[in-house]
Enzyme design. Structure first.
Site, PDB file in Angstrom:
ATOM      1  N   ASN A   7       0.876  -1.176   0.000  1.00  0.00           N
ATOM      2  CA  ASN A   7       0.000   0.000   0.000  1.00  0.00           C
ATOM      3  C   ASN A   7       0.914   1.228   0.000  1.00  0.00           C
ATOM      4  O   ASN A   7       1.462   1.598   1.037  1.00  0.00           O
ATOM      5  CB  ASN A   7      -0.880  -0.057   1.261  1.00  0.00           C
ATOM      6  CG  ASN A   7      -1.844   1.110   1.342  1.00  0.00           C
ATOM      7  OD1 ASN A   7      -1.804   2.024   0.505  1.00  0.00           O
ATOM      8  ND2 ASN A   7      -2.693   1.090   2.340  1.00  0.00           N
ATOM      9  N   ARG A  91      -2.544  -2.172  -3.434  1.00  0.00           N
ATOM     10  CA  ARG A  91      -3.735  -1.365  -3.216  1.00  0.00           C
ATOM     11  C   ARG A  91      -3.641  -0.155  -4.149  1.00  0.00           C
ATOM     12  O   ARG A  91      -2.650   0.577  -4.124  1.00  0.00           O
ATOM     13  CB  ARG A  91      -3.787  -0.886  -1.774  1.00  0.00           C
ATOM     14  CG  ARG A  91      -5.011  -0.047  -1.542  1.00  0.00           C
ATOM     15  CD  ARG A  91      -4.869   0.856  -0.366  1.00  0.00           C
ATOM     16  NE  ARG A  91      -6.078   1.663  -0.257  1.00  0.00           N
ATOM     17  CZ  ARG A  91      -6.144   2.752   0.471  1.00  0.00           C
ATOM     18  NH1 ARG A  91      -5.092   3.161   1.142  1.00  0.00           N
ATOM     19  NH2 ARG A  91      -7.257   3.432   0.533  1.00  0.00           N
ATOM     20  N   HIS A 180     -12.794   3.106  -0.104  1.00  0.00           N
ATOM     21  CA  HIS A 180     -12.845   2.066   0.943  1.00  0.00           C
ATOM     22  C   HIS A 180     -13.576   0.815   0.465  1.00  0.00           C
ATOM     23  O   HIS A 180     -14.079   0.030   1.284  1.00  0.00           O
ATOM     24  CB  HIS A 180     -13.578   2.562   2.221  1.00  0.00           C
ATOM     25  CG  HIS A 180     -12.886   3.650   2.967  1.00  0.00           C
ATOM     26  ND1 HIS A 180     -13.560   4.713   3.525  1.00  0.00           N
ATOM     27  CD2 HIS A 180     -11.579   3.842   3.260  1.00  0.00           C
ATOM     28  CE1 HIS A 180     -12.704   5.519   4.127  1.00  0.00           C
ATOM     29  NE2 HIS A 180     -11.492   5.013   3.975  1.00  0.00           N
ATOM     30  N   ARG A 241     -11.537  15.932   7.608  1.00  0.00           N
ATOM     31  CA  ARG A 241     -12.259  16.328   6.387  1.00  0.00           C
ATOM     32  C   ARG A 241     -13.693  16.708   6.719  1.00  0.00           C
ATOM     33  O   ARG A 241     -14.314  16.111   7.604  1.00  0.00           O
ATOM     34  CB  ARG A 241     -12.288  15.174   5.381  1.00  0.00           C
ATOM     35  CG  ARG A 241     -10.946  14.883   4.797  1.00  0.00           C
ATOM     36  CD  ARG A 241     -11.035  13.747   3.785  1.00  0.00           C
ATOM     37  NE  ARG A 241      -9.840  12.939   3.862  1.00  0.00           N
ATOM     38  CZ  ARG A 241      -9.792  11.630   3.628  1.00  0.00           C
ATOM     39  NH1 ARG A 241     -10.878  10.971   3.285  1.00  0.00           N
ATOM     40  NH2 ARG A 241      -8.652  10.994   3.721  1.00  0.00           N
ATOM     41  N   GLU A 384      -8.101  -5.027   5.253  1.00  0.00           N
ATOM     42  CA  GLU A 384      -7.944  -4.736   3.824  1.00  0.00           C
ATOM     43  C   GLU A 384      -6.780  -5.514   3.218  1.00  0.00           C
ATOM     44  O   GLU A 384      -6.850  -5.937   2.071  1.00  0.00           O
ATOM     45  CB  GLU A 384      -7.760  -3.223   3.628  1.00  0.00           C
ATOM     46  CG  GLU A 384      -9.071  -2.477   3.845  1.00  0.00           C
ATOM     47  CD  GLU A 384      -8.907  -0.986   4.062  1.00  0.00           C
ATOM     48  OE1 GLU A 384      -8.397  -0.606   5.134  1.00  0.00           O
ATOM     49  OE2 GLU A 384      -9.289  -0.211   3.176  1.00  0.00           O
TER      50      GLU A 384
END
Ligand code: ADP
Length: 396
Positions: A7, A91, A180, A241, A384
């Site tokens: 990743n 990823r 996601h 965010r 993940e």
């Protein structure tokens, strides 16, 4: 079969080497400060504990080389030869409308991902750097791209279309993509397994609540709507965010605060969310602690956050015309019983009843609703890396 999962971020690289026979993690770690000074790799392997390797890494190629050295090291390694790595799973954040599933990486895929870089300028270029580096260092080892956006490609047009002039979709592909996806898919499948029902028969809302947060309506195993949009900025309130806001605020602020586009982007991505409201931190542990001490803005940040999640759960239940399960995952979803309880409070009309005792759990698979709760609420730790490794195995 051993699979290396990578990743790659702009200055970091997370990795896991997974033994697919029993899905155990043989080694994992993170290379940090790539391309900056004082770079290092934090590495740990099964049975050998942790080490920190301080060495200059000018780019991702250096980082991957160092990671491979660590994996091969006779003291803290996990393999004897590079050939033991059967495949690499990458990823990749954005695949636009190109891919609705994982793919074996070839030149055509790389070209398509380069094209998608315009849609994810912060994320795709480092992901691609990882791919290019592996091509050089591990030539001949198959690579698979697993995309954050892929799972949401099943969204129908009335979920992904923005009410902007249609030509912007045609010209620039401005639409909702969602992110996601690997996590939403993983927990949805796991939830079906735990509930002992075919995923095709379930209407679920999956809530990935980490630093970045998104929520998805998963109907019959397919994502039909999700809260993140063209970028990961839309939707829920997040650590830093802002999520959904009136788009007119942007031009108003640019004028009043004399901000240019980059500065405004920074405000919305790095200075907003629960950090912006509370002024305390982007970490929910700090905010929960402050709120408990009576800090009103910390409490307000939590209230706004919880209400937004609740609003989406209701909206998605309406969109699917029913709800069988709500799944919580990632940092906050897995760890905060008070947040889970707050987000489900008042949703009894949707058949949701939290069991306070069962909800007193963290970081492990559990049904946290009462036995007679018509809609089940589950905690499922996301994984993940394992999901990427599984996708990679299935394609090689
Ligand atoms: P990401 O992968 O998006 O960086 P994670 O899924 O690891 O994020 O989630 C990180 C966030 O989870 C932290 O910022 C923190 O706010 C939250 N978190 C982690 N542990 C706890 C906890 N025990 N209680 C409340 N929140 C927690």
């Amino acid at each position: 079969m051993k699979i290396l999962v990578l990743n790659c971020g702009s200055s970091s690289l997370k990795y896991q080497l997974i033994n697919m026979e029993d899905e155990s993690v043989l080694a994992k770690g993170i290379a940090e400060r790539i391309g900056i000074d004082h770079s290092f790799v934090k590495h740990e392997s099964e049975g050998n504990g942790k080490v920190v390797i301080e060495e200059a890494m000018k780019d991702h190629k250096d980082a991957i080389r160092l990671v491979l050295e660590a994996l091969l090291d006779e003291n803290h390694g996990a393999i004897k030869t590079m050939d033991e790595i059967r495949a690499v799973g990458h990823r990749v954040v954005h695949a636009g409308e190109m891919f609705s599933g994982s793919v074996v990486i070839n030149q055509e895929v790389i070209d398509a991902l380069e094209e998608c870089s315009a849609l994810a300028p912060l994320h795709n270029p480092p992901n691609l750097m990882g791919i290019y580096a592996c091509q050089e260092i591990l030539p001949g080892t198959p690579m698979v791209g697993v995309f954050d956006t892929a799972f949401h490609q099943t969204m129908p047009a009335d979920s992904y279309t923005y009410a902007l002039p249609y030509e912007y979709y045609e010209k620039y592909k401005i639409r909702r993509y969602g992110f996601h996806g690997t996590s939403h898919k993983y927990v949805a499948l796991k939830a079906a397994e735990i509930l002992g029902k075919p995923v095709e028969e379930l209407k679920m809302v999956t809530c990935h609540l980490g630093n970045g947060a998104s929520i998805a309506a998963v109907d019959g195993g397919k994502s039909i709507d999700t809260s993140m949009g063209f970028t990961p900025l839309e939707g829920l309130v997040m650590g830093t965010r802002c999520g959904d806001i009136d788009p007119a605020i942007t031009t108003f602020l640019m004028e009043k605060e004399n901000l240019n586009y980059k500065e405004l982007n920074n405000v919305m991505n790095k200075k907003s969310g629960v950090l912006g409201i509370s002024g305390v931190s982007s970490d929910f542990r700090d905010i929960e602690e402050e709120a408990e001490k009576g800090n009103e803005r910390a409490q307000l940040a939590l209230d706004v956050y919880h209400k937004r999640v609740k609003k989406y759960i209701g909206a998605y239940a309406a969109e699917m015309g029913g709800l069988d399960a709500v799944v919580f995952t990632a940092g906050l979803g897995e760890n905060s019983k008070t947040s889970r309880a707050e987000m489900c409070k008042g949703l009894e009309f949707l058949g949701i009843k939290i069991d306070d005792q069962k909800n007193d759990v963290r970081g492990k698979e559990a049904i946290v609703s009462t036995d007679d709760s018509r809609t089940k609420v589950l905690l499922i730790p996301t994984n993940e890396e394992l999901a990427i490794a599984r996708e990679t195995r299935s394609l090689v």
